[in-house]
Design a protein around this motif. Structure first.
Motif, PDB file in Angstrom:
ATOM      1  N   GLY A 209       4.819  11.464   7.258  1.00 15.78           N
ATOM      2  CA  GLY A 209       6.026  11.351   6.446  1.00 15.78           C
ATOM      3  C   GLY A 209       7.171  12.178   6.990  1.00 15.78           C
ATOM      4  O   GLY A 209       8.034  12.636   6.249  1.00 15.78           O
TER       5      GLY A 209
ATOM      6  N   THR B  72       8.566   6.726   6.027  1.00 15.96           N
ATOM      7  CA  THR B  72       7.661   6.626   4.881  1.00 15.96           C
ATOM      8  C   THR B  72       6.291   7.183   5.253  1.00 15.96           C
ATOM      9  O   THR B  72       5.771   6.902   6.334  1.00 15.96           O
TER      10      THR B  72
ATOM     11  N   GLY C 185       2.312   7.420   5.105  1.00 12.18           N
ATOM     12  CA  GLY C 185       1.176   6.562   4.824  1.00 12.18           C
ATOM     13  C   GLY C 185       0.314   6.330   6.046  1.00 12.18           C
ATOM     14  O   GLY C 185       0.646   6.738   7.156  1.00 12.18           O
TER      15      GLY C 185
ATOM     16  N   ARG D  18      -4.541  -0.184   3.751  1.00 15.99           N
ATOM     17  CA  ARG D  18      -3.196  -0.220   3.160  1.00 15.99           C
ATOM     18  C   ARG D  18      -2.185   0.587   3.985  1.00 15.99           C
ATOM     19  O   ARG D  18      -1.542   1.526   3.483  1.00 15.99           O
TER      20      ARG D  18
ATOM     21  N   VAL E 278       1.195   1.754   6.139  1.00 14.03           N
ATOM     22  CA  VAL E 278       2.645   1.554   6.071  1.00 14.03           C
ATOM     23  C   VAL E 278       3.158   1.025   7.399  1.00 14.03           C
ATOM     24  O   VAL E 278       4.251   0.480   7.477  1.00 14.03           O
TER      25      VAL E 278
END
Length: 178
Positions: A36, A45, A47, A99, A101
């Motif tokens: 991050g 972002t 992730g 999941r 980013v």
């Protein structure tokens, strides 16, 4: 993913000549997103990241990330080796599980395996599933690619079809200079 530069659920292409630093730039982005932290001065972002290193040795990739300061807790999931025939299906399953980013495919032609990268229809069809993956998972998908020979500039820099410039939301061209 990167404020004002790389959209979540978007597709980008990073093109450059051999040994210009494409993989280094991509790995810096991977580590910035995993932590991050800003990338090139822009907010990234936080992730998980999936990084496909499709033409390098595992030890080299591990050594490079370690030299950049990567630590075990950093959620960068590296897959090394040639892409299997069902590589896209496996990538989709991994994306649904982790999941991320950010998903990096380095280099793209090692994954899509087309006969003629200069054919617009062929390349558009080959890139479409990666665009769909980005849109459906919300991850940004960065494709690393080689630049063509000669002094091709800007949107014409990528080797092969103009689909490489037309499909992505963002096109980045890495150039060497003094």
């Amino acid at each position: 993913l990167v404020e004002g530069r790389l959209p979540a659920g978007g597709l980008s292409l990073l093109a450059g000549k051999p040994k210009a630093g494409k993989s280094t730039v991509a790995r810096c982005l991977a580590l910035a997103a995993a932590r991050g932290e800003p990338w090139l001065g822009f907010k990234a972002t936080l992730g998980p990241v999936i990084y496909l290193a499709l033409e390098e040795k595992r030890a080299e990739v591990r050594r490079h990330f370690a030299a950049m300061g990567a630590r075990d807790p950093d959620p960068v999931f590296v897959m090394v080796g040639s892409s299997p025939a069902d590589g896209l299906a496996r990538l989709r399953a991994e994306a649904e599980r982790r999941r991320p980013v950010l998903i990096i495919v380095d280099p793209i032609l090692r994954m899509v395996r087309v006969k003629d990268a200069n054919d617009y229809a062929t390349m558009t069809a080959a890139l479409e599933p990666l665009l769909a993956l980005a849109r459906e998972t919300g991850a940004h998908v960065l494709l690393v690619h080689h630049a063509g020979k000669g002094e091709r500039a800007d949107v014409d820099a990528a080797l092969g079809s103009t689909a490489f410039a037309g499909a992505p939301d963002t096109l980045m061209v890495l150039k060497r200079s003094e």
